[in-house]
Enzyme design. Structure first.
Site: not given
Length: 626
Positions: A259-261, A269-270
């Site tokens: 998942k994004h930070a 994800a980033d």
């Protein structure tokens, strides 16, 4: 079925079979709930553990404060209140669920005196059962000890990812061995005697990437052609980024690192969106050079650029506002920014910039003779000047634009961050500009900053100010494309330049961040699309091309399969995976919705299906181009 088609179908089926095999092997199966949790009517969810707090202190009520250790400069939040022990030997006990995604900070305070009793940091494991014993030490009544005891060991929540990785590794080894075996003359002769020689030749040619592959010229043809062709490494890189994007958008097994930070830092994800932007920049230069060489006028090409950008933005607005089964969507709540919108705006600026200053590729760099080492840069000095001025605008707005109620130059998440001093300042100038020009209701309402920092204001990671650095990232991709085309007959020169750019951008990132996640001048931040984020991901991109170009295009050791296929149909795969995300067979009802294993299997299978779809469309010569 032809040998080429059979080979491709076999590989695609093997990939899907590997996904299903990983589904059967992944463990643990169900999400256990500790008995003590059941007795206290506490049902654990994914990424949670049970913590039993035993207060053996007579006459002392406790307030337990908690937060993640990754929440930078955050206020601690009240977790639970525990009453005093009623009598010796009978502690007061409270059960609470704690998150296991990151390490935890626990602080115990005397409720009446608001005085800290003890403080500890610990990384809890998923579905583990723990007891925190708060009592007086034997040495004296004034000394208090806080001991953490493991009642029931946690499960290894990362085991499914490890098994999936091993399955993929075995698949790569098997395919590599088969390709090596097929390259041996004795083995090929043995195969020819066993099955029809014509089909065998087609299979071998398909796997080895020989000139008989339909529609795929060999590496030598790509490098020696006078007219620029699609470089397979570029499409492969695009396919890698897109495949990862599909996987993380579908949930990534619900693991935090997919998942994004929440704010500063990087997760898997980033990585994907910036790489897609980078490769888009490379493709802009390669394709534009080819079109201009064919005699297309700049005015006509400008119209195509404007139309494509317009379509990308329109499609993006439709995708980010699905509103399935929720009734008519109000125009007052339509989200305006988004991924395709960002791509459309970035594409327009970079493509027009290159079109205005387009020059023929210098002939000296297309020969075997050496050429001026900085020609790919010096020939583009007007574009570089514009990009540097644009970056100056980003720096000026970010650090000097006054934001009401917020410190000038603020780069933080707001919410609980910075000790809760600026709760409504999420994103500083970037958030302020979006809210001022677009309005709160037209922005993303569930930003990743809300996960750790509990922000309450709308913030869009694909906002207006960040588009500037997206343009910078795409232009760095243009630079990679120029290197590939200017020095296409000088493999060593291309690799040296890729390595130089990778190191140079990496050094800039280290200087801007001070090699830390939160303490630098400009931290790496996907939500802000900070310049350090751009230099870091561009550095990675150059190093990836440093590996892909010689392996895929020069030596032909790898054809880019299976990532090459989604890379050739990127818009269709991206739009399709967004539109059909909630439809079978890309999603189905899980037996245990709190199991990483089941989510991971579902997401792997869904991603593999889109790769398979891209392969079928490639073989059918179906491509969606805007």
């Amino acid at each position: 079925m032809s040998g080429t088609g059979a080979a491709g179908w076999a590989l695609a089926a093997l990939l899907l079979a590997a996904s299903v095999l990983s589904a059967a092997l992944l463990a643990p199966g169900s999400s256990p709930t500790p008995d003590l949790g059941k007795k206290r009517h506490l049902e654990l969810k994914m990424d949670q553990a049970l913590l039993l707090i035993h207060n053996e202190l007579p006459g002392t009520n406790l307030t337990i404060y908690w937060n993640f250790d990754r929440c930078y400069h955050c206020l601690l939040q009240v977790l639970v209140d525990v009453s005093q022990s009623k009598k010796p030997g009978e502690p007061s006990i409270e059960a609470v669920a704690v998150s296991t995604q990151h390490g935890s900070i626990l602080q115990l305070n005397d409720t009446a005196e608001e005085k800290q009793v003890c403080r500890l940091e610990y990384k809890f494991g998923e579905f583990g059962n723990y007891s925190l014993l708060v009592k007086h030490t034997h040495d004296g009544v004034n000394e208090i000890a806080c001991d953490l005891v493991v009642n029931e060991k946690p499960v290894d929540s990362n085991l499914p990812v490890s098994i999936a990785f091993l399955v993929g590794l075995v698949l790569i080894i098997v395919v590599s061995f088969l390709r090596f075996a097929l390259s041996l003359e004795d083995f090929r002769d043995w195969i020819s005697k066993a099955i029809n020689s014509q089909e065998t030749d087609g299979l071998i040619n398909s796997e080895l990437g020989s000139p008989s592959r339909a529609g795929d010229p060999p590496p030598e043809a790509w490098r020696q052609s006078a007219t620029p062709l699609r470089l397979r490494c570029v499409d492969t890189f695009r396919g890698i980024a897109l495949t990862l994007m599909v996987f993380v958008n579908y949930g990534g097994g619900r693991y935090w690192y997919f998942k994004h930070a929440s704010w500063n830092g990087l997760t898997v994800a980033d990585l994907v969106f910036p790489w897609f932007v980078f490769i888009m920049g490379s493709s802009i230069f390669l394709s534009m050079t080819s079109v201009l060489q064919r005699g297309c006028s700049k005015f006509r090409l400008l119209g195509k650029i404007a139309w494509r950008s317009f379509l990308l933005i329109c499609i993006g607005i439709v995708i980010v506002n699905p509103n399935y089964c929720l009734g008519p969507l109000s125009w007052e709540k339509v989200r305006i920014p988004g991924v395709l919108q960002r791509l459309g705006g970035t594409y327009f600026v970079v493509a027009v910039l290159e079109l205005l200053f387009a020059k023929p590729v210098p002939e000296i760099c297309t020969s075997e003779t050496s050429c001026f080492s900085l020609l790919d840069i010096t020939s583009s000095w007007p574009q570089w000047l514009f990009i540097l001025m644009l970056e100056g605008v980003w720096l000026a707005l970010t650090f000097f634009l006054p934001v009401p109620g917020c410190p000038t130059g603020y780069l933080g998440p707001g919410g609980l961050g910075d000790w809760g001093k600026y709760p409504n300042c999420t994103g500083g100038a970037a958030g302020y500009i979006d809210r001022l020009l677009l309005g709160d209701h037209h922005l993303y309402q569930h930003p990743s900053s809300a996960v750790l920092y509990h922000t309450e204001v709308a913030y869009d990671p694909e906002g207006i100010l960040g588009t500037i650095n997206s343009i910078v990232m795409a232009f760095l991709g243009v630079q990679a494309g120029k290197i590939l085309l200017y020095y296409k007959d000088q493999t060593k020169g291309i690799l040296i330049r890729f390595a130089t750019w990778g190191c140079f951008l990496g050094f800039i990132s280290v200087a801007l961040t001070k090699a830390s996640e939160n303490e630098g001048f400009i931290p790496v931040n996907k939500n802000l699309w900070s310049i350090s984020y751009v230099t870091t991901l561009s550095s990675f991109a150059f190093f990836i091309l440093l590996v892909l170009y010689p392996v895929v295009d020069v030596k032909g050791l790898w054809t880019g399969t299976p990532f090459f296929y989604p890379g050739m149909n990127s818009i269709l795969v991206y739009v399709g995976h967004e539109v059909f995300a909630n439809y079978f067979p890309f999603q189905w009802r899980l037996g245990d919705n709190q199991s990483h294993r089941e989510h991971l299997v579902q997401n792997i299978v869904a991603t593999a299906l889109w790769v398979l779809i891209a392969y079928v469309l490639y073989k059918k010569k179906v491509f969606w181009k805007i």
